[in-house]
Design an enzyme around this catalytic site. Structure first.
Site, mmCIF file in Angstrom:
data_model
loop_
_atom_site.group_PDB
_atom_site.id
_atom_site.type_symbol
_atom_site.label_atom_id
_atom_site.label_comp_id
_atom_site.label_asym_id
_atom_site.label_seq_id
_atom_site.Cartn_x
_atom_site.Cartn_y
_atom_site.Cartn_z
ATOM 1 N N HIS A 14 0.886 -1.045 -0.045
ATOM 2 C CA HIS A 14 0.102 0.219 0.057
ATOM 3 C C HIS A 14 1.047 1.168 0.025
ATOM 4 O O HIS A 14 1.150 1.761 1.059
ATOM 5 C CB HIS A 14 -1.071 -0.087 1.346
ATOM 6 C CG HIS A 14 -1.905 1.023 1.282
ATOM 7 N ND1 HIS A 14 -3.360 0.678 1.360
ATOM 8 C CD2 HIS A 14 -1.941 2.440 1.042
ATOM 9 C CE1 HIS A 14 -3.936 1.961 1.304
ATOM 10 N NE2 HIS A 14 -3.163 2.843 1.053
ATOM 11 N N HIS A 16 1.382 4.838 -2.493
ATOM 12 C CA HIS A 16 0.647 5.830 -3.757
ATOM 13 C C HIS A 16 2.075 6.225 -4.338
ATOM 14 O O HIS A 16 2.946 6.832 -3.755
ATOM 15 C CB HIS A 16 -0.163 6.751 -3.312
ATOM 16 C CG HIS A 16 -1.601 6.099 -2.673
ATOM 17 N ND1 HIS A 16 -2.541 6.048 -3.400
ATOM 18 C CD2 HIS A 16 -1.557 5.624 -1.676
ATOM 19 C CE1 HIS A 16 -3.706 5.518 -2.826
ATOM 20 N NE2 HIS A 16 -2.973 5.259 -1.488
ATOM 21 N N ARG A 69 3.049 16.268 -15.080
ATOM 22 C CA ARG A 69 2.368 16.767 -16.177
ATOM 23 C C ARG A 69 2.885 15.915 -17.276
ATOM 24 O O ARG A 69 2.175 16.049 -18.324
ATOM 25 C CB ARG A 69 2.853 18.041 -16.381
ATOM 26 C CG ARG A 69 2.466 19.357 -15.423
ATOM 27 C CD ARG A 69 1.085 19.488 -15.536
ATOM 28 N NE ARG A 69 0.903 20.688 -14.374
ATOM 29 C CZ ARG A 69 0.915 21.950 -14.818
ATOM 30 N NH1 ARG A 69 1.131 22.194 -15.849
ATOM 31 N NH2 ARG A 69 0.531 22.691 -13.866
ATOM 32 N N ASP A 136 -6.075 2.900 -9.292
ATOM 33 C CA ASP A 136 -7.255 3.209 -8.468
ATOM 34 C C ASP A 136 -7.940 4.401 -9.018
ATOM 35 O O ASP A 136 -7.627 5.230 -9.713
ATOM 36 C CB ASP A 136 -6.684 3.689 -6.991
ATOM 37 C CG ASP A 136 -6.286 4.871 -6.867
ATOM 38 O OD1 ASP A 136 -5.610 5.350 -7.851
ATOM 39 O OD2 ASP A 136 -6.572 5.473 -5.707
ATOM 40 N N GLY A 168 -8.960 8.158 -2.380
ATOM 41 C CA GLY A 168 -9.905 9.323 -2.166
ATOM 42 C C GLY A 168 -10.583 9.205 -1.072
ATOM 43 O O GLY A 168 -10.698 8.371 -0.311
ATOM 44 N N HIS A 195 -9.657 0.898 -1.081
ATOM 45 C CA HIS A 195 -9.429 1.462 0.293
ATOM 46 C C HIS A 195 -11.158 1.297 0.946
ATOM 47 O O HIS A 195 -11.799 1.506 0.209
ATOM 48 C CB HIS A 195 -9.428 2.832 0.309
ATOM 49 C CG HIS A 195 -7.687 3.167 -0.135
ATOM 50 N ND1 HIS A 195 -7.317 2.678 -1.175
ATOM 51 C CD2 HIS A 195 -6.953 4.027 0.550
ATOM 52 C CE1 HIS A 195 -5.946 3.158 -1.240
ATOM 53 N NE2 HIS A 195 -5.787 3.921 -0.583
ATOM 54 N N GLU A 198 -11.262 3.348 6.610
ATOM 55 C CA GLU A 198 -10.133 4.248 6.925
ATOM 56 C C GLU A 198 -10.884 5.577 7.672
ATOM 57 O O GLU A 198 -10.548 5.770 8.833
ATOM 58 C CB GLU A 198 -9.310 4.780 5.899
ATOM 59 C CG GLU A 198 -8.294 5.738 6.506
ATOM 60 C CD GLU A 198 -7.406 6.300 5.058
ATOM 61 O OE1 GLU A 198 -6.366 6.901 5.387
ATOM 62 O OE2 GLU A 198 -7.863 6.254 4.079
ATOM 63 N N ASP A 276 2.070 4.064 2.876
ATOM 64 C CA ASP A 276 0.885 4.674 2.135
ATOM 65 C C ASP A 276 1.495 5.851 1.329
ATOM 66 O O ASP A 276 1.358 5.799 0.278
ATOM 67 C CB ASP A 276 0.022 5.471 3.377
ATOM 68 C CG ASP A 276 -1.335 5.789 2.908
ATOM 69 O OD1 ASP A 276 -1.768 5.604 1.394
ATOM 70 O OD2 ASP A 276 -2.298 6.148 3.404
#
Length: 337
Positions: A14, A16, A69, A136, A168, A195, A198, A276
């Site tokens: 987990h 990101h 970008r 995700d 999110g 997720h 949480e 995370d």
């Protein structure tokens, strides 16, 4: 104990991609794109990452996402992540990528996919880290049902794609809203790893299990409020991806003394330990394992079991799994002689 933790081969299930970016990486990007409003000074960036609550964390996360970008920016993120993982003896990581967040800003589909594939190959060649991708739905950004994300994950499917997730805010975003996208992803052979639980209660976890057919749950800490749910997770060996420092920094828990990790372990729920968003939370995986020792009293055998749980919960191939489990056994034996 520090030497033992450093020696343990680990899996990160987990993390990101965007949130993994170290201060140095974010500063490189913010100086490359100063118009985005992200601080270009290290001290100001650290203050920028002081979160008042989960909603504030999401606001900051979205702002930092504006720095990404181009494919070159994606490669910058991956290069930094791979180096940090290697420094923590992480041998395999399933990295969550919010593809929609990049595509909606104008990045080309092939540019994103090729950057991910190139970065993955370089991570293995240069750092010895195996990377896999989980795409995700960044709820509520990919409205109304996550189809942009599932289209990218299933049709373009960059090499190393293993899972489909949902991130999110949870409040106001019922898990069942995204059932169609998850059904398409599962039919295409992707693992369901949303997720849930949480910032919401156990009902969110039940929905992830029933509506999205979750195989692992991101966070899931509110499961401790439902004994039936704890028994279900334990009986069916459904892992929770627990991120202690993240929960503290986003104010999901008031302090580590009240963190539900010990209760989850006592209930027999499989738990993996993760970071995370380590760049934003100023943590790393070695530190999370040490925290489990200092704050929760876990010894060497307990920490080795957590490392094994991470390997067993991973969607890696059987050969890598067997290698990592054997190495964990060897490290535990060496430090307990």
């Amino acid at each position: 104990m520090r030497s033992f933790v450093a020696a343990l081969p680990k899996v990160e299930s987990h993390v990101h991609l965007l949130g993994s970016a170290s201060s140095d990486t974010v500063l490189r990007l913010s100086r490359r794109h100063p118009e985005c409003g992200v601080p270009v000074d290290e001290h100001e960036l650290r203050a920028f990452y002081e979160f008042t609550d989960f909603a504030h964390f999401i606001d900051v996360y979205v702002t930092v996402n504006g720095l990404v970008r181009t494919g070159a920016d994606i490669r910058t993120l991956i290069d930094g992540l791979a180096a940090d993982l290697a420094a923590n003896n992480v041998r395999y990581a399933e990295v969550t990528v919010s593809a929609h967040s990049h595509l909606c800003r104008g990045m080309d589909v092939d540019e994103l996919a090729e950057a991910l594939e190139g970065g993955r190959a370089a991570a293995l060649a240069e750092h010895g880290v195996h990377l896999a991708w989980i795409f995700d739905i960044p709820a509520p950004g990919d409205e109304p049902d996550g189809m942009v994300t599932v289209d990218f994950a299933v049709r373009r499917r960059p090499q190393g794609t293993v899972g489909f997730g949902l991130g999110g805010p949870e409040i106001g975003q019922p898990r069942g809203r995204y059932a169609r996208a998850f059904a398409i992803a599962r039919e295409a052979g992707l693992h369901s790893v949303p997720h849930a639980g949480e910032t919401t209660g156990p009902e969110s976890i039940w929905s992830a299990l029933n509506d999205l057919r979750a195989e692992r749950i991101g966070h899931g800490t509110s499961a401790v409020k439902d004994e039936k749910l704890l028994a279900h997770l334990a009986e069916h060996a459904i892992p929770l991806e627990v991120c202690p420092t993240s929960n503290l920094r986003t104010r999901v828990v008031a302090d580590l003394a009240s963190h539900p990790l010990p209760r989850l372990l006592d209930a027999g729920v499989p738990v993996t330990i993760n970071t995370d968003d380590p760049g934003m939370f100023h943590c790393d995986l070695n530190g999370e394992y040490l925290l489990c020792h200092t704050e929760f009293g876990l010894g060497r055998s307990d920490l080795a079991d957590l490392a094994r749980a991470g390997v067993r919960a991973a969607f890696c191939d059987d050969e890598l799994r067997a290698t990592l489990l054997a190495e964990i056994d060897a490290v535990e034996a060496r430090f307990t002689r």
